[in-house]
Design an enzyme around this catalytic site. Structure first.
Site, mmCIF file in Angstrom:
data_model
loop_
_atom_site.group_PDB
_atom_site.id
_atom_site.type_symbol
_atom_site.label_atom_id
_atom_site.label_comp_id
_atom_site.label_asym_id
_atom_site.label_seq_id
_atom_site.Cartn_x
_atom_site.Cartn_y
_atom_site.Cartn_z
ATOM 1 N N LYS A 1 0.840 -1.211 0.000
ATOM 2 C CA LYS A 1 0.000 0.000 0.000
ATOM 3 C C LYS A 1 0.876 1.263 0.000
ATOM 4 O O LYS A 1 0.592 2.235 -0.710
ATOM 5 C CB LYS A 1 -0.916 -0.033 1.228
ATOM 6 C CG LYS A 1 -1.613 1.264 1.577
ATOM 7 C CD LYS A 1 -2.723 1.623 0.625
ATOM 8 C CE LYS A 1 -3.355 2.962 1.014
ATOM 9 N NZ LYS A 1 -4.266 3.477 0.018
ATOM 10 N N LYS B 1 1.033 11.495 5.694
ATOM 11 C CA LYS B 1 1.266 10.378 6.624
ATOM 12 C C LYS B 1 1.843 9.165 5.874
ATOM 13 O O LYS B 1 2.830 8.568 6.314
ATOM 14 C CB LYS B 1 -0.062 9.980 7.291
ATOM 15 C CG LYS B 1 0.042 8.752 8.186
ATOM 16 C CD LYS B 1 -1.298 8.092 8.440
ATOM 17 C CE LYS B 1 -1.857 7.453 7.206
ATOM 18 N NZ LYS B 1 -2.940 6.490 7.412
#
Ligand code: NAD
Length: 296
Positions: free
Chosen positions: A171, A246
């Site tokens: 991811k 993030k």
């Protein structure tokens, strides 16, 4: 049908939980925000008073929280949720978190006789609503087969990347490439417009040429090029700049642990950090183009 506890009903978790309820699962939900719980109840779920209350008699636990610290705080420690989940239950964490955090929580789950997979998603809020998400899974094959009917009710594609944590690594690789491509696309469009080109004409050409990408065709950063892109609604909704920031931070951490070099990922991380400093952290990440446009 399974009895599912669903923790974290935000932009992604809310519609994902609604799709599980629609598929006929018995759903017990919890979120710190009462309005999000109310929306899930309206979609057919039962409200729980706490996360521990939600997991009573659960076969499956799904979590969709913002970051590593939220996931570790939820599951770990003497009062963590792992102590309350019935033995034999399967835990599916769909949050995007550090691979090391995913492994740490999965190891702690195993000690308590629980099986866990990391199953972060791609597809955004539209994919969550339409049940067309891509799940990127880390964990054992047996655990994935058990999770498959649950994941299928929320998404269309499932990729098994390896052991626990591998879903998170994959991811992060996807999002690092996406962050770089979005910034590059914004830069190219800003250059063209500065030379008098029309942003829509330039985008249409790029969409069938060698720089074609999701950033040009689906989430074009130039306002007005695509009616349904966040850029055409003042960058509201979509995937937040600070969530991209993030993820690029997690990619940077992951690179340090292996000695990998990610010069473009690091540059992109700084661009999204600069955009955040300008007060654009809550806007869609395509707002990074504001750094390149001559006028904001
Ligand atoms: P969000 O901030 O909208 O939702 C998170 C929810 O978790 C909030 O409702 C919050 O109240 C709840 N929460 C936090 N701590 C909790 C706790 N201890 N107990 C119960 N509830 C708690 O975030 P989101 O956009 O839904 O994203 C969730 C995750 O999915 C993130 O890791 C993000 O990176 C990832 N993701 C987001 C998108 C997107 O387009 N938004 C796309 C792919 C992946």
């Amino acid at each position: 049908m399974s009895r599912i506890a669903f923790i974290g009903l935000g932009n992604m978790g809310g519609p994902m939980a609604a799709n599980l309820a629609k598929a006929g699962h018995q759903l017990h939900v919890f979120d710190l925000t009462p309005a999000s719980v109310a929306a899930a109840v309206a979609a057919g779920a039962t409200a729980a008073a706490s996360a521990a209350d939600a997991v009573i008699n659960a076969d499956i636990v799904v979590s969709m929280l913002p970051a590593s610290r939220h996931v570790e705080a939820l599951y770990l420690g003497d009062t963590g949720l792992l102590a309350s989940i019935p033995a034999g239950a399967l835990v599916i964490d769909c949050s995007t978190i550090a691979p090391a955090s995913a492994r740490k929580v999965a190891d702690a789950a195993a000690v308590r006789g629980l099986t866990m997979i990391d199953a972060p998603v791609s597809g955004g809020t539209a994919g969550a609503a339409a049940a067309t998400l891509t799940f990127i899974v880390g964990g054992s094959s047996q655990a994935l087969e058990r999770a498959r009917p649950i994941l299928t009710a929320m998404g269309r594609n499932i990729f098994h990347m390896g052991a626990n944590g591998a879903g998170q690594v994959a991811k992060l690789c996807n999002n690092m490439a996406l962050g770089v491509i979005m910034a590059a696309t914004g830069e190219a469009l800003a250059l063209g417009v500065a030379h008098g080109l029309d942003a829509t004409a330039l985008s249409q050409m790029m969409a069938v040429s060698t720089s074609r990408s999701w950033a040009t065709e689906v989430c074009n950063p130039w306002p007005g090029v695509l009616e349904n892109a966040p850029s055409s609604r003042d960058y509201q909704g979509g995937f937040g700049n600070d969530l991209m920031l993030k993820d690029l931070g997690l990619a940077a951490e992951a690179a340090v642990t292996t000695g990998a070099t990610i010069p473009l990922g690091e540059l992109a991380r700084n661009l999204y950090a600069m955009n955040s400093r300008l007060g654009n952290g809550g806007l869609d990440f395509s707002s990074v183009i504001k750094l390149m446009k001559a006028s904001q």
